[in-house]
Design a protein around this motif. Structure first.
Motif, PDB file in Angstrom:
ATOM      1  N   SER A 125       0.827  -1.208   0.000  1.00  0.00           N
ATOM      2  CA  SER A 125       0.000   0.000   0.000  1.00  0.00           C
ATOM      3  C   SER A 125       0.859   1.255   0.000  1.00  0.00           C
ATOM      4  O   SER A 125       0.345   2.363   0.080  1.00  0.00           O
ATOM      5  N   GLN A 147      -3.212  -3.567  -3.329  1.00  0.00           N
ATOM      6  CA  GLN A 147      -3.208  -2.648  -2.187  1.00  0.00           C
ATOM      7  C   GLN A 147      -4.279  -3.014  -1.169  1.00  0.00           C
ATOM      8  O   GLN A 147      -5.380  -3.441  -1.535  1.00  0.00           O
ATOM      9  N   ILE A 160      -2.847   6.373   0.968  1.00  0.00           N
ATOM     10  CA  ILE A 160      -2.880   5.142   0.179  1.00  0.00           C
ATOM     11  C   ILE A 160      -3.552   5.395  -1.167  1.00  0.00           C
ATOM     12  O   ILE A 160      -3.102   4.898  -2.212  1.00  0.00           O
ATOM     13  N   GLN A 176      -7.484  -2.982  -5.386  1.00  0.00           N
ATOM     14  CA  GLN A 176      -7.651  -2.324  -4.097  1.00  0.00           C
ATOM     15  C   GLN A 176      -8.614  -3.135  -3.233  1.00  0.00           C
ATOM     16  O   GLN A 176      -9.760  -3.372  -3.610  1.00  0.00           O
TER      17      GLN A 176
END
Length: 473
Positions: A125, A147, A160, A176
């Motif tokens: 991240s 991430q 992030i 993500q």
């Protein structure tokens, strides 16, 4: 059809890692606890000069070493007579992706290209994702970045999200995820499906890439100031930053330079907790990563972590969130340099430590990182307020992670808190012994633990004896 359940994929972890990294980690095992660390590092297959060449091809490294004259002057005003070391800063924001992590990515991506991998994958991240994506572009490879971004409400930290946008700007496919155990599960799935190279933060390739940073610091300080650096302060999270820098410092001939790890104090917050995840204002360089990785480094996404910070650590200090935000503004308003939060963790620590050193000493802030909309203190502090964290001025010792960020009212309030290294070392020895199981340890185990904790064999034997382990001589 392969079983793609969580349990099945995690059970295939070693097989997937062997294919995606090209290293058979079992060849380094020598006992229930010990393994051949230096032998593993030699598997990089590239000398320091070759790593420097690889990085130069990709416009990485040879970053400026800056003297922070105004901050040094301020430190001397606050210090006792005769104290106040010169503070230098290695400006790693000048790398293509804006952080020192371009160094570790450069070697990994080069190795992937050289060995015919079609692309690279990194689970991160932080700045490393942008570094991998940037280096992949330079080498003509595809990249996937996984991430951990959101809590269960769908809220993502601005820092992030900033880094995700940077990865996408380099053409990476960005996955993500919400906080939890799925990060490495998804990364393993993707490695198996794509046949891409695992550009892990914790391989020997990644650590070898950071050695050039320590080497440059050692050589440049010696050449410019006629003496070796007295101390280098490294922002400490997973341990790779300190490990690689220290190895490079030693290769530059600076055997007496003190290696100081610095982390943001986030005690009490759990990084895998849905409730706590967005109640921290730092995504790296904090105790939520540094303490677990220091005391149990092999929790990484590879069987044996090449980042072994206790091997090289001379001192381990923490600073508060508010002190790092203050240092960020201090750097901008006294030196005209705006940089992101991670490097300013070590800057805050170096500012305090410099006041205890003689005024002819040299202390180096080992890295900086780029800043941006999501990484800026305004965005970070506003996000903290939205998550119920109080932000105020006062004594930073009143900081409470996840509840209150207290920004100093005066630079004299910036201090460091020391971790007791003997306790950290003992915790590491106990955890490795417990993980290995059994009731015996070999001489090789003792020697490995002594080297891995920068301790003596006698100190290790005493801890193992307390645990009831018999040592076979």
């Amino acid at each position: 059809m392969r079983d793609m359940s969580y349990q099945a994929v995690m059970a295939r972890k070693n097989e997937i890692m062997k294919q995606s990294v090209g290293i058979d980690y079992t060849q380094f095992e020598s006992g229930s606890i010990a393994f051949d660390y230096e032998g593993m590092m030699e598997k990089v297959g590239y000398t320091l000069d070759e790593v420097r060449r690889i990085q130069k091809e990709a416009n990485v490294g040879n970053t400026p070493l800056l003297e922070l004259k105004n901050i040094t002057r301020l430190a001397r005003k606050l210090a006792p007579a005769g104290k106040g070391a010169t503070i230098l800063m290695k400006d790693e924001a000048c790398n293509p992706s804006g952080s020192f992590k371009a160094r570790r990515a450069a070697v990994s991506v080069y190795h992937a290209q050289r060995n015919g991998y079609p692309g690279v994958i990194a689970a991160t991240s932080g700045n490393y994702g942008a570094a991998v994506a940037s280096q992949a572009v330079i080498r003509g490879l595809k990249s996937i970045i996984v991430q951990e971004v959101f809590d269960s409400r769908g809220y993502g930290q601005p820092e992030i999200l900033e880094k995700g946008r940077k990865c996408e700007a380099y053409g990476a496919d960005v996955y993500q995820l919400t906080v939890g155990p799925e990060l490495f599960y998804v990364a393993l799935q993707l490695l198996e499906e794509t046949g891409y190279f695992n550009a892990s933060l914790y391989t020997p390739f990644a650590i070898a890439g950071i050695e050039t940073l320590g080497y440059e610091i050692g050589r440049e300080v010696t050449e410019q100031f006629g003496r070796q650096p007295d101390a280098v302060v490294v922002t400490h999270a997973g341990g790779g930053n300190l490990t690689g820098t220290a190895r490079g410092i030693r290769k530059a001939g600076c055997a007496a330079t003190q290696m100081i790890a610095a982390s943001v104090d986030l005690h009490g917050l759990h990084m895998a907790s849905d409730n706590d995840f967005n109640r921290k204002s730092f995504t790296t360089g904090h105790t939520g990563f540094s303490v677990p990785f220091t005391t149990m480094p092999d929790r990484a996404d590879v069987p044996r972590n090449a980042a072994r910070s206790l091997r090289y650590m001379d001192r381990y200090v923490t600073v508060t969130q508010g002190e790092v935000f203050y240092a960020t503004e201090m750097l901008a308003q006294l030196e005209g340099i705006e940089r992101g939060p991670a490097g300013n963790t070590s800057l805050a620590a170096a500012f305090a430590i410099a006041q205890t050193l003689d005024d002819n000493a040299i202390i180096v802030v080992q890295e900086t990182e780029y800043t941006g909309a999501g990484k800026h203190p305004i965005a970070q502090l506003q996000f903290a307020r939205e998550n119920g964290v109080i932000v105020r001025r006062g004594d930073p010792r009143d900081n409470v992670p996840g509840q209150a960020i207290v920004i100093p009212e005066h630079p004299g309030q910036i201090r460091v808190q020391d971790f007791e290294l003997p306790a950290i070392r003992a915790s590491y020895v106990r955890k490795l012994a417990e993980t290995a199981g059994g009731r015996t340890a070999t001489v090789q185990d003792v020697e490995f633990l002594a080297a891995d904790t920068k301790s003596t064999p006698a100190e290790v034997r005493a801890i193992l004896s307390e645990m009831g382990l018999k040592i076979i001589d």
